[in-house]
Design a protein around this motif. Structure first.
Motif, PDB file in Angstrom:
ATOM      1  N   ILE A  23       0.848  -1.249  -0.015  1.00 21.86           N
ATOM      2  CA  ILE A  23       0.049   0.032   0.096  1.00 21.86           C
ATOM      3  C   ILE A  23       0.803   1.216   0.229  1.00 21.86           C
ATOM      4  O   ILE A  23       0.479   2.366  -0.707  1.00 21.86           O
ATOM      5  CB  ILE A  23      -1.050   0.045   1.299  1.00 21.86           C
ATOM      6  N   PHE A  24       2.047   1.410   0.757  1.00 28.00           N
ATOM      7  CA  PHE A  24       2.914   2.450   0.876  1.00 28.00           C
ATOM      8  C   PHE A  24       3.311   2.871  -0.616  1.00 28.00           C
ATOM      9  O   PHE A  24       3.848   3.733  -0.991  1.00 28.00           O
ATOM     10  CB  PHE A  24       3.762   2.480   1.922  1.00 28.00           C
ATOM     11  N   GLU A  25       3.576   1.689  -1.293  1.00 28.59           N
ATOM     12  CA  GLU A  25       4.117   1.873  -2.633  1.00 28.59           C
ATOM     13  C   GLU A  25       3.385   2.688  -3.647  1.00 28.59           C
ATOM     14  O   GLU A  25       3.819   3.465  -4.364  1.00 28.59           O
ATOM     15  CB  GLU A  25       4.322   0.579  -3.315  1.00 28.59           C
ATOM     16  N   SER A  26       1.909   2.931  -3.321  1.00 26.90           N
ATOM     17  CA  SER A  26       1.288   3.568  -4.198  1.00 26.90           C
ATOM     18  C   SER A  26       1.028   4.943  -3.740  1.00 26.90           C
ATOM     19  O   SER A  26       0.276   5.793  -4.108  1.00 26.90           O
ATOM     20  CB  SER A  26      -0.474   2.932  -4.331  1.00 26.90           C
ATOM     21  N   ILE A  27       1.574   5.358  -2.400  1.00 25.00           N
ATOM     22  CA  ILE A  27       1.367   6.799  -1.895  1.00 25.00           C
ATOM     23  C   ILE A  27       2.899   7.267  -2.192  1.00 25.00           C
ATOM     24  O   ILE A  27       3.944   7.026  -1.827  1.00 25.00           O
ATOM     25  CB  ILE A  27       1.350   6.614  -0.362  1.00 25.00           C
ATOM     26  N   ASN A  28       2.737   8.315  -2.943  1.00 27.66           N
ATOM     27  CA  ASN A  28       3.962   9.070  -3.649  1.00 27.66           C
ATOM     28  C   ASN A  28       4.867   9.759  -2.627  1.00 27.66           C
ATOM     29  O   ASN A  28       6.165   9.616  -2.731  1.00 27.66           O
ATOM     30  CB  ASN A  28       3.553   9.952  -4.539  1.00 27.66           C
ATOM     31  N   ASP A  29       4.321  10.237  -1.446  1.00 31.35           N
ATOM     32  CA  ASP A  29       5.313  11.250  -0.720  1.00 31.35           C
ATOM     33  C   ASP A  29       5.721  10.236   0.497  1.00 31.35           C
ATOM     34  O   ASP A  29       6.599  11.019   1.353  1.00 31.35           O
ATOM     35  CB  ASP A  29       4.246  12.026   0.077  1.00 31.35           C
ATOM     36  N   TYR A  30       5.536   8.933   0.630  1.00 30.18           N
ATOM     37  CA  TYR A  30       6.135   8.296   1.484  1.00 30.18           C
ATOM     38  C   TYR A  30       6.910   7.077   1.241  1.00 30.18           C
ATOM     39  O   TYR A  30       6.739   6.543   0.195  1.00 30.18           O
ATOM     40  CB  TYR A  30       5.013   7.670   2.590  1.00 30.18           C
ATOM     41  N   GLU A  31       7.726   6.569   2.144  1.00 29.37           N
ATOM     42  CA  GLU A  31       8.627   5.374   2.004  1.00 29.37           C
ATOM     43  C   GLU A  31       8.730   4.677   3.281  1.00 29.37           C
ATOM     44  O   GLU A  31       8.862   5.275   4.377  1.00 29.37           O
ATOM     45  CB  GLU A  31       9.934   5.840   1.551  1.00 29.37           C
ATOM     46  N   LEU A  32       8.349   3.632   3.230  1.00 30.22           N
ATOM     47  CA  LEU A  32       8.109   2.506   4.443  1.00 30.22           C
ATOM     48  C   LEU A  32       9.434   1.808   4.327  1.00 30.22           C
ATOM     49  O   LEU A  32       9.723   1.173   3.235  1.00 30.22           O
ATOM     50  CB  LEU A  32       7.021   1.638   4.343  1.00 30.22           C
ATOM     51  N   ILE A  33      10.188   1.608   5.500  1.00 33.45           N
ATOM     52  CA  ILE A  33      11.344   0.701   5.643  1.00 33.45           C
ATOM     53  C   ILE A  33      10.842  -0.386   6.618  1.00 33.45           C
ATOM     54  O   ILE A  33      10.464   0.086   7.685  1.00 33.45           O
ATOM     55  CB  ILE A  33      12.531   1.567   6.087  1.00 33.45           C
ATOM     56  N   THR A  34      10.801  -1.509   6.355  1.00 35.53           N
ATOM     57  CA  THR A  34      10.410  -2.698   7.292  1.00 35.53           C
ATOM     58  C   THR A  34      11.661  -3.499   7.888  1.00 35.53           C
ATOM     59  O   THR A  34      12.773  -3.387   7.100  1.00 35.53           O
ATOM     60  CB  THR A  34       9.548  -3.535   6.623  1.00 35.53           C
ATOM     61  N   PHE A  35      11.354  -3.762   8.878  1.00 33.57           N
ATOM     62  CA  PHE A  35      12.352  -4.654   9.790  1.00 33.57           C
ATOM     63  C   PHE A  35      11.603  -5.736  10.391  1.00 33.57           C
ATOM     64  O   PHE A  35      10.498  -5.694  10.573  1.00 33.57           O
ATOM     65  CB  PHE A  35      12.959  -3.816  11.006  1.00 33.57           C
ATOM     66  N   ARG A  36      12.399  -6.901  10.779  1.00 26.81           N
ATOM     67  CA  ARG A  36      11.792  -8.067  11.119  1.00 26.81           C
ATOM     68  C   ARG A  36      11.679  -8.007  12.685  1.00 26.81           C
ATOM     69  O   ARG A  36      11.046  -9.147  13.202  1.00 26.81           O
ATOM     70  CB  ARG A  36      12.650  -9.358  10.700  1.00 26.81           C
ATOM     71  N   SER A  37      12.291  -7.136  13.209  1.00 24.04           N
ATOM     72  CA  SER A  37      12.419  -7.059  14.666  1.00 24.04           C
ATOM     73  C   SER A  37      12.676  -5.759  15.164  1.00 24.04           C
ATOM     74  O   SER A  37      13.176  -4.775  14.508  1.00 24.04           O
ATOM     75  CB  SER A  37      13.390  -7.858  15.246  1.00 24.04           C
ATOM     76  N   GLY A  38      12.583  -5.394  16.613  1.00 23.46           N
ATOM     77  CA  GLY A  38      12.832  -4.109  17.104  1.00 23.46           C
ATOM     78  C   GLY A  38      14.131  -3.997  17.095  1.00 23.46           C
ATOM     79  O   GLY A  38      14.787  -2.930  16.858  1.00 23.46           O
ATOM     80  N   GLN A  39      15.069  -5.061  17.437  1.00 29.10           N
ATOM     81  CA  GLN A  39      16.516  -4.833  17.437  1.00 29.10           C
ATOM     82  C   GLN A  39      16.830  -4.251  16.021  1.00 29.10           C
ATOM     83  O   GLN A  39      17.841  -3.451  15.861  1.00 29.10           O
ATOM     84  CB  GLN A  39      17.056  -6.448  17.615  1.00 29.10           C
ATOM     85  N   GLU A  40      16.428  -4.909  15.123  1.00 28.77           N
ATOM     86  CA  GLU A  40      16.894  -4.464  13.559  1.00 28.77           C
ATOM     87  C   GLU A  40      16.640  -2.957  13.231  1.00 28.77           C
ATOM     88  O   GLU A  40      17.286  -2.296  12.856  1.00 28.77           O
ATOM     89  CB  GLU A  40      16.192  -5.205  12.277  1.00 28.77           C
ATOM     90  N   LEU A  41      15.498  -2.492  13.775  1.00 29.27           N
ATOM     91  CA  LEU A  41      14.833  -1.140  13.740  1.00 29.27           C
ATOM     92  C   LEU A  41      15.935  -0.284  14.609  1.00 29.27           C
ATOM     93  O   LEU A  41      16.432   0.864  13.974  1.00 29.27           O
ATOM     94  CB  LEU A  41      13.466  -1.040  14.157  1.00 29.27           C
ATOM     95  N   LEU A  42      16.298  -0.777  15.662  1.00 32.40           N
ATOM     96  CA  LEU A  42      17.187  -0.081  16.450  1.00 32.40           C
ATOM     97  C   LEU A  42      18.405   0.157  16.082  1.00 32.40           C
ATOM     98  O   LEU A  42      19.219   1.368  16.160  1.00 32.40           O
ATOM     99  CB  LEU A  42      16.999  -0.475  18.179  1.00 32.40           C
ATOM    100  N   PHE A  43      18.876  -0.869  15.241  1.00 31.66           N
ATOM    101  CA  PHE A  43      20.339  -0.799  14.713  1.00 31.66           C
ATOM    102  C   PHE A  43      20.189   0.224  13.556  1.00 31.66           C
ATOM    103  O   PHE A  43      21.207   1.090  13.242  1.00 31.66           O
ATOM    104  CB  PHE A  43      20.466  -2.417  13.978  1.00 31.66           C
ATOM    105  N   TYR A  44      19.181   0.224  12.957  1.00 33.15           N
ATOM    106  CA  TYR A  44      18.953   1.184  11.651  1.00 33.15           C
ATOM    107  C   TYR A  44      19.092   2.513  12.111  1.00 33.15           C
ATOM    108  O   TYR A  44      19.902   3.721  11.813  1.00 33.15           O
ATOM    109  CB  TYR A  44      17.571   0.954  10.698  1.00 33.15           C
TER     110      TYR A  44
END
Length: 131
Positions: A23-44
């Motif tokens: 769904i985010f791919e169809s919204i021009n102004d946004y980019e979604l970055i996904t992670f499999r865990s909270g730890q991965e997000l914190l690393f990012y």
């Protein structure tokens, strides 16, 4: 060209990450970055420039570090103390509730299908009110 508004999402479910990403791919102004865990997000967060992130979506029921624990770790970082956050869950009792003020966020029910996901994204982009 204006850079996209970044939203980060940590969810252990590949299906949930895929549903939101489509769904985010169809919204021009946004980019979604996904992670499999909270730890991965914190690393990012630890390895990228602050200030570019519009909001964070966290699965409440992730293994090892759940969404609330992840958000508490995010809030320890000065650059992310007030970044808007959503914690979602399949638990129907959470929907639409505000979190304690120090967490700057909301609880939502996790979308189960394309229609629910589209409505969820419409709501969170309003709540995140990205510049």
């Amino acid at each position: 060209m204006t850079p996209p508004k970044l939203i980060l999402c940590a969810d252990h479910s590949a299906e949930a990450r895929y549903l939101l990403a489509v769904i985010f791919e169809s919204i021009n102004d946004y980019e979604l970055i996904t992670f499999r865990s909270g730890q991965e997000l914190l690393f990012y967060l630890g390895h990228n420039m602050p200030g570019q992130i519009c909001g964070v979506i966290l699965d409440k029921d992730m293994p090892m570090m759940d969404g609330v624990e992840t958000l508490l770790e995010i809030r320890k970082r000065p650059s992310y103390k007030i970044t808007p956050a959503i914690i979602y869950s399949t638990n129907e009792n959470l929907g639409g509730r505000r979190m304690p003020l120090n967490l700057h966020g909301w609880f939502f029910q996790k979308p189960n299908n394309h229609t629910e996901a589209r409505l969820f994204i419409e709501k969170i982009t309003e709540l995140f009110s990205c510049p």
